[in-house]
Design an enzyme around this catalytic site. Structure first.
Site, PDB file in Angstrom:
ATOM      1  N   PRO A 186       0.827  -1.211   0.000  1.00 13.66           N
ATOM      2  CA  PRO A 186       0.000   0.000   0.000  1.00 13.66           C
ATOM      3  C   PRO A 186       0.863   1.264   0.000  1.00 13.66           C
ATOM      4  O   PRO A 186       1.878   1.325   0.705  1.00 13.66           O
ATOM      5  CB  PRO A 186      -0.770  -0.109   1.321  1.00 13.66           C
ATOM      6  N   CYS A 237      -1.354  29.302 -14.532  1.00 16.25           N
ATOM      7  CA  CYS A 237      -1.897  29.840 -15.777  1.00 16.25           C
ATOM      8  C   CYS A 237      -2.430  28.738 -16.665  1.00 16.25           C
ATOM      9  O   CYS A 237      -1.893  28.466 -17.755  1.00 16.25           O
ATOM     10  CB  CYS A 237      -0.834  30.664 -16.493  1.00 16.25           C
TER      11      CYS A 237
HETATM   12  N1  LLP Z   1       3.101  -1.165  -6.122  1.00 16.74           N
HETATM   13  C1  LLP Z   1       3.360  -0.795  -7.386  1.00 16.74           C
HETATM   14  C2  LLP Z   1       4.158  -1.671  -8.227  1.00 16.74           C
HETATM   15  C3  LLP Z   1       2.852   0.422  -7.867  1.00 16.74           C
HETATM   16  O1  LLP Z   1       3.091   0.766  -9.122  1.00 16.74           O
HETATM   17  C4  LLP Z   1       2.086   1.247  -7.019  1.00 16.74           C
HETATM   18  C5  LLP Z   1       1.559   2.516  -7.485  1.00 16.74           C
HETATM   19  C6  LLP Z   1       1.867   0.830  -5.698  1.00 16.74           C
HETATM   20  C7  LLP Z   1       2.384  -0.392  -5.283  1.00 16.74           C
HETATM   21  C8  LLP Z   1       1.103   1.652  -4.698  1.00 16.74           C
HETATM   22  O2  LLP Z   1      -0.205   1.877  -5.098  1.00 16.74           O
HETATM   23  P1  LLP Z   1      -1.205   2.555  -4.036  1.00 16.74           P
HETATM   24  O3  LLP Z   1      -1.354   1.589  -2.897  1.00 16.74           O
HETATM   25  O4  LLP Z   1      -0.587   3.824  -3.605  1.00 16.74           O
HETATM   26  O5  LLP Z   1      -2.461   2.788  -4.769  1.00 16.74           O
HETATM   27  N2  LLP Z   1      -0.335   9.025  -9.153  1.00 16.74           N
HETATM   28  C9  LLP Z   1      -1.522   8.192  -9.030  1.00 16.74           C
HETATM   29  C10 LLP Z   1      -1.215   6.840  -8.474  1.00 16.74           C
HETATM   30  C11 LLP Z   1      -0.146   6.114  -9.235  1.00 16.74           C
HETATM   31  C12 LLP Z   1       0.227   4.837  -8.577  1.00 16.74           C
HETATM   32  C13 LLP Z   1       1.441   4.267  -9.188  1.00 16.74           C
HETATM   33  N3  LLP Z   1       1.800   2.997  -8.651  1.00 16.74           N
HETATM   34  C14 LLP Z   1      -2.569   8.921  -8.205  1.00 16.74           C
HETATM   35  O6  LLP Z   1      -2.313  10.054  -7.792  1.00 16.74           O
HETATM   36  O7  LLP Z   1      -3.661   8.426  -7.982  1.00 16.74           O
END
Ligand code: LLP
Length: 441
Positions: free
Chosen positions: A300, A370
């Site tokens: 997570p 902007c």
């Molecule tokens: N593991 C891997 C291989 C990942 O690529 C990611 C996220 C995670 C774990 C963690 O995912 P989480 O638990 O945080 O959902 N910028 C986007 C999210 C991109 C996530 C990229 N990878 C946003 O602001 O929603």
């Protein structure tokens, strides 16, 4: 003492409340006082919430599956002060670049508990990771199998690795944050046969010790079923690879992607529900395909830090277009949180003083950049606002500051960590000198 309302209680930090004058407080500090002391825009992180979320995950998964561990995905927010808390709580951590690795090092994060991810790690980055002694590297391409084997060989080490596979399962989230479908840059596709070829190649190398498989479906995932569907598919694949190439699935990592509540009407399943679904799928899949139950790791990012962080902005100009829209401009925006512009992400907005005064207007909160697409929240009901009022957006702890930019040559905000009435700066506000530091005349 007045309280936060029921839904805000779910999305603000666990320590948030209202003081006797009706100001929102976090970790015993009034947001308004922090804004005076540290300026705006300001990001406030609540230590109690970070620790609470770490324990929810560790305890929830341990109860559901004894041999489990939690790996915080540091791309959601990389900061040495945070990494120290993550280590204290006994979590592992993943990094995806040499830069994120530097932050882990700055916190003396135990190298053995790091996993290095990324679909295009460079030779230098792999070399830095091996020198630090990272516990795991998750390999994402054929190029990397050869490159890492070579770099490990040069250093005379045998590196434990996982292979990232792609299970062709759609988790029904935003297209830009979907990663486990066939048409994705991430992972070796099981469907096309690439994953089988990767296993064959990797187990045959001299310097890579393949300890297991990894996949990540995307983020944020509000449904449980995509996890069990993908787990079943990948475990079936693992059993086939054991027969074909002697793959031992000692470790299994079905990624992260656990959703959080940004607005009261869209709350995700509890962590315990994710833990139950994933654990059950691993157990039953192992049973079905005759595998020993592996060590289970989940990753997570968002769910550990999103709720802990609150962004604070000051209202400047207010533009009223009769019968069209009221634009409320604040002193931050897409430079410190690009998520609304990039993914149409929604946020709750509250006035920090007397937040539950009767809403009198529906307004669109926009930033100072902007771009017409620079907004924080569209059509939110708020009490009447004046220039100088403070607004805050809860659940801003993940992927806001980490994706921040210096667009329009703005300085990125300060970040404070609060606990028990004390606030400490964990990242200072950038200065004009910082902006000029990398440019040459
Ligand atoms: N593991 C891997 C291989 C990942 O690529 C990611 C996220 C995670 C774990 C963690 O995912 P989480 O638990 O945080 O959902 N910028 C986007 C999210 C991109 C996530 C990229 N990878 C946003 O602001 O929603």
């Amino acid at each position: 003492m007045p309280q936060l309302n029921e839904t805000d209680h779910e999305i603000f930090p666990v320590s948030a409340g209202l003081d006797s004058e009706g100001n929102i407080t976090i970790g015993g500090c009034a947001i308004a006082d922090l804004a005076v002391e540290f300026g705006t825009p300001l990001y406030i992180y609540d230590e109690d919430t970070i620790r609470h979320m770490c324990r929810q995950f560790s305890g929830g998964f341990k109860d559901a599956y004894e041999r489990s561990l939690i790996e915080y995905s540091s791309k959601a927010f990389a900061n040495p002060a945070l990494a120290k808390i993550i280590a204290e709580e006994g979590l592992h951590m993943d990094v995806v670049t040499g830069g994120e690795l530097i932050f882990a090092k700055a916190a003396d994060f135990p190298a053995e508990n790091l996993n290095f991810h990324g679909n295009n790690k460079g030779r230098e980055e792999l070399s830095e990771a091996l020198d630090y002694g990272v516990g795991r590297i998750t390999i994402d391409s054929f190029y990397e199998i050869g490159l890492l084997n070579e770099v490990a060989g040069e250093k005379g080490v045998r590196q434990k690795v996982l292979l990232r596979v792609s299970p062709s399962v759609d988790p029904h989230t935003h297209m830009l944050t979907t990663t486990g479908i066939l048409d994705s840059k991430f992972g070796f596709s099981i469907e096309t046969g690439a994953a089988a070829e990767a296993v064959e190649q990797a187990v045959a190398t001299e310097h890579l010790d393949v300890v297991g498989l990894h996949f990540h479906l995307g983020s944020p995932i509000f449904e449980l079923e995509p996890y069990s569907q993908a787990i079943d598919y990948v475990l079936n694949f693992a059993a086939q690879m054991r027969e074909a190439h002697g793959l031992q699935l000692n470790e299994f990592n079905p990624g992260g992607g656990f959703a959080v509540g940004y607005v009261g009407k869209e709350l995700p399943p509890p962590i315990l529900a994710y833990a139950a679904e994933i654990s059950e799928a691993v157990r039953s899949g192992c049973d079905r395909y005759g595998l020993d139950e592996p060590m289970l790791t989940v990753e997570p990012g968002r769910a550990i830090v999103a709720r802990a962080g609150v962004a604070v902005y000051k209202v400047g100009g207010i533009k009223r277009i009769p019968d069209v829209r009221i634009y409320v401009s604040v002193d931050g925006g897409m430079g410190d949180n690009i998520r609304p512009a990039l993914y149409s992400s929604v946020y709750t907005v509250r006035r920090t003083r007397d937040p539950y005064a009767t809403p009198t207007e529906t307004v669109t909160v926009v930033g100072k950049f902007c771009e017409s697409g620079d907004f924080i929240a569209k059509d939110v009901d708020l009490p009447v606002l004046d220039s100088g009022d403070l607004l805050c957006t809860p659940t801003s702890g993940a992927y806001a500051v980490p994706m921040a930019s210096n667009y329009n040559m703005t300085t990125r905000p300060a970040i404070v960590m609060v606990k028990d009435g004390e606030a400490r700066l964990i990242r200072r506000r950038e200065t004009y000198e910082d902006l000029l530091a990398t440019s040459l005349v």
